[in-house]
Design a protein around this motif. Structure first.
Motif, mmCIF file in Angstrom:
data_model
loop_
_atom_site.group_PDB
_atom_site.id
_atom_site.type_symbol
_atom_site.label_atom_id
_atom_site.label_comp_id
_atom_site.label_asym_id
_atom_site.label_seq_id
_atom_site.Cartn_x
_atom_site.Cartn_y
_atom_site.Cartn_z
ATOM 1 N N ALA A 103 0.868 -1.187 0.014
ATOM 2 C CA ALA A 103 0.127 -0.024 -0.038
ATOM 3 C C ALA A 103 0.815 1.258 -0.043
ATOM 4 N N PRO A 104 0.497 2.115 -0.702
ATOM 5 C CA PRO A 104 1.513 3.281 -0.788
ATOM 6 C C PRO A 104 1.594 4.206 0.463
ATOM 7 N N GLU A 105 3.040 4.438 0.667
ATOM 8 C CA GLU A 105 3.195 5.187 1.996
ATOM 9 C C GLU A 105 3.906 6.556 1.558
ATOM 10 N N ASN A 106 3.913 7.520 2.330
ATOM 11 C CA ASN A 106 4.389 8.689 2.332
ATOM 12 C C ASN A 106 5.815 8.647 2.922
ATOM 13 N N ARG A 107 6.519 7.950 2.146
ATOM 14 C CA ARG A 107 8.097 7.709 2.548
ATOM 15 C C ARG A 107 8.893 8.025 1.420
ATOM 16 N N PHE A 108 8.654 8.795 0.561
ATOM 17 C CA PHE A 108 9.296 9.158 -0.760
ATOM 18 C C PHE A 108 10.269 10.350 -0.186
ATOM 19 N N THR A 109 11.572 10.302 -0.051
ATOM 20 C CA THR A 109 12.073 11.466 0.374
ATOM 21 C C THR A 109 13.108 12.185 -0.770
ATOM 22 N N PRO A 110 13.490 13.683 -0.293
ATOM 23 C CA PRO A 110 14.502 14.010 -1.328
ATOM 24 C C PRO A 110 15.558 13.227 -1.726
ATOM 25 N N ILE A 111 16.012 12.364 -0.758
ATOM 26 C CA ILE A 111 17.336 11.627 -1.061
ATOM 27 C C ILE A 111 17.035 10.475 -2.369
ATOM 28 N N HIS A 112 15.739 9.993 -2.182
ATOM 29 C CA HIS A 112 15.179 9.124 -3.351
ATOM 30 C C HIS A 112 15.119 9.957 -4.584
ATOM 31 N N ALA A 113 14.724 11.210 -4.496
ATOM 32 C CA ALA A 113 14.744 11.989 -5.811
ATOM 33 C C ALA A 113 15.802 12.197 -6.403
ATOM 34 N N LEU A 114 16.781 12.506 -5.524
ATOM 35 C CA LEU A 114 18.201 12.712 -6.235
ATOM 36 C C LEU A 114 19.017 11.391 -6.444
ATOM 37 N N VAL A 115 18.675 10.662 -5.843
ATOM 38 C CA VAL A 115 19.301 9.191 -6.334
ATOM 39 C C VAL A 115 18.802 8.945 -7.815
ATOM 40 N N ALA A 116 17.548 9.266 -7.975
ATOM 41 C CA ALA A 116 16.916 8.820 -9.411
ATOM 42 C C ALA A 116 17.358 9.811 -10.446
ATOM 43 N N LEU A 117 17.549 11.102 -9.917
ATOM 44 C CA LEU A 117 18.112 11.941 -10.931
ATOM 45 C C LEU A 117 19.380 11.745 -11.245
#
Length: 463
Positions: free
Chosen positions: A85-99
């Protein structure tokens, strides 16, 4: 909202992003599957077992076998993600790793050696997948401590063998010391990893984590084990005579000492709250200077740092760096693509005669070679964001006097130590060290944001 908060993505509503993003729609896509699954109740344990297996195997088995287990971990994380189930645990760290990963994909597409760069992209993807798996597992404080303990016990075995090599001697598998120096006949231990610089990079995280364990583990026997680990890991790293490893050790222990003092500062008498930091910094400086003056072997290795080209190791690196700078000037925007295979294809076109190399011997130059100025800027952004989030989380845990703060302090200190070692070496591109770098990032990212943190009670908050 401050400019720094905007730079480090601290104010972005990531839950809304997930709801509107095409990528975010995959989270929980098949969550109905979990209701009929026999294995689902054990999913976090299975993920932890896979991550732990990677940490156990890393120093002992060939890279290819580690890659297979990493792939299994990535696939498991993917199944876990689309089934949860979706959780609100996506962080800026995840975003910049993906970038950064996205930039590496583009760099691969424009690489002059696309096939070789694609191999590097696969490796990078596996390491980032390990980060995602470890972060997901370590959202549980129990598993955070468990994975760190698995690494520490494995590092203890590696350190014991390293100390044994120092006592009984070990054959040098390559010319690791300038034959003209006074340390030419010094034993440089390498344990199971086959290279003293690689061993130093592998053990570097174990030292701050061992010290953190002394504070975080309960009971005098676990604390005693943490102290034994600290002594053996530090001794084994010192016996590698890796100058980069020593620099990383000094930076990581100094950083951890300052963070520990900051953690304890509110409980100190008022006069010590003023003098504690100057006293600690002065003591650390005296300790380092005394070691250089009083221990001939340490003095010789430290002075060799300033010997410039008269030291063969320095001369080798200077020539490699000069060639690498030419590579960067020729492809400054996106580089040649990720991975040592791409480097090995392009570097011979620039190398000085007699100075073959498998990497840039500096992670920062390596980043510029692989992903250009765009990738390097993304990496710096990622670092600043990770350190900022770590500092914010540390202050939150400090207010609660929660013992999980010790693992966070050790992870932050390790990051700075590994970056310092990386100034003059690229051993952390090897899976034995790369997995530990991403483990430290996962530790920082695994703590909930302030708005997501549940109230924590800590009856043992005397530390």
């Amino acid at each position: 909202m401050t400019l720094w908060q905007q730079i480090t993505l601290s104010t972005i509503p990531w839950s809304q992003w997930r709801q509107k993003s095409l990528l975010g729609q995959w989270i929980g896509l098949i969550q109905a599957w979990q209701r009929g699954s026999i294995l689902w109740p054990w999913v976090q344990g299975l993920g932890g077992a896979l991550a732990g297996l990677i940490l156990i195997l890393a120093p002992f088995v060939p890279s290819g076998m580690i890659g297979v287990v990493l792939l299994a971990g990535v696939l498991f994380w993917g199944l876990w993600t689309v089934s949860t189930a979706p959780e609100n645990r996506f962080t800026p760290i995840h975003a910049l790793v993906a970038l950064y990963w996205s930039i590496a994909v583009v760099a691969t597409a424009f690489s002059p050696v696309k096939a070789a760069a694609f191999q590097g992209l696969i490796k990078l993807s596996l390491y980032m997948g390990f980060f995602a798996l470890a972060e997901r597992v370590m959202r549980s404080p129990k598993w955070r401590s468990g994975l760190i303990t698995i690494y520490l016990l494995t590092a203890l075995v590696v350190s014991i063998y390293g100390v044994r090599q120092w006592i009984f001697g070990a054959d040098a598998l390559a010319t690791w010391t300038d034959p003209q120096s006074e340390l030419a006949n010094t034993t440089r231990v390498y344990s199971y990893l086959g290279n003293p610089n690689l061993l130093a990079g592998y053990l570097l995280p174990a030292i701050p984590l061992s010290l953190a364990a002394v504070f975080a583990w309960r009971g005098w026997l676990p604390k005693l084990l943490g102290g034994v680990m600290l002594g053996l890991n530090t001794s084994s790293l010192i016996f590698t005579f890796s100058r980069g490893g020593w620099l990383g050790l000094v930076v990581s222990l100094s950083t951890l000492s300052l963070l520990l003092l900051y953690w304890l500062l509110p409980r100190l008498p008022r006069i010590w709250q003023f003098w504690a930091f100057p006293a600690l910094l002065g003591g650390l400086a005296v300790l380092v200077v005394a070691a250089i003056i009083l221990v001939p072997a340490i003095r010789g290795r430290v002075l060799s740092i300033f010997a410039e080209r008269s030291d063969s190791s320095n001369n080798f690196r200077i020539n490699v760096w000069a060639a690498v700078q030419e590579m960067i000037r020729d492809r400054p925007i996106l580089g040649i693509g990720p991975g040592n295979e791409a480097f090995n294809k392009v570097y011979p076109l620039y190398q000085r005669p007699g100075f073959t190399a498998l990497s840039a011997y500096s992670i920062f130059l390596e980043l510029l070679v692989e992903a250009g100025a765009i990738g390097f800027a993304a990496f710096v952004w990622f670092l600043l964001t990770t350190l900022t989030r770590g500092w914010q989380t540390l202050n939150h845990l400090r207010e609660m006097r929660h013992p999980d703060g010790f693992w966070l302090m050790a992870a932050l200190a390790t990051m700075l130590g590994m970056l310092t070692h990386g100034l003059v070496d690229t051993i952390w591109y090897r899976p034995e060290v790369a997995t530990l770098w991403w483990l430290m990032i996962a530790v920082v990212a695994s703590y909930p944001a302030f708005s997501q943190a549940r109230p924590l009670t800590n009856p043992d908050a005397e530390v």
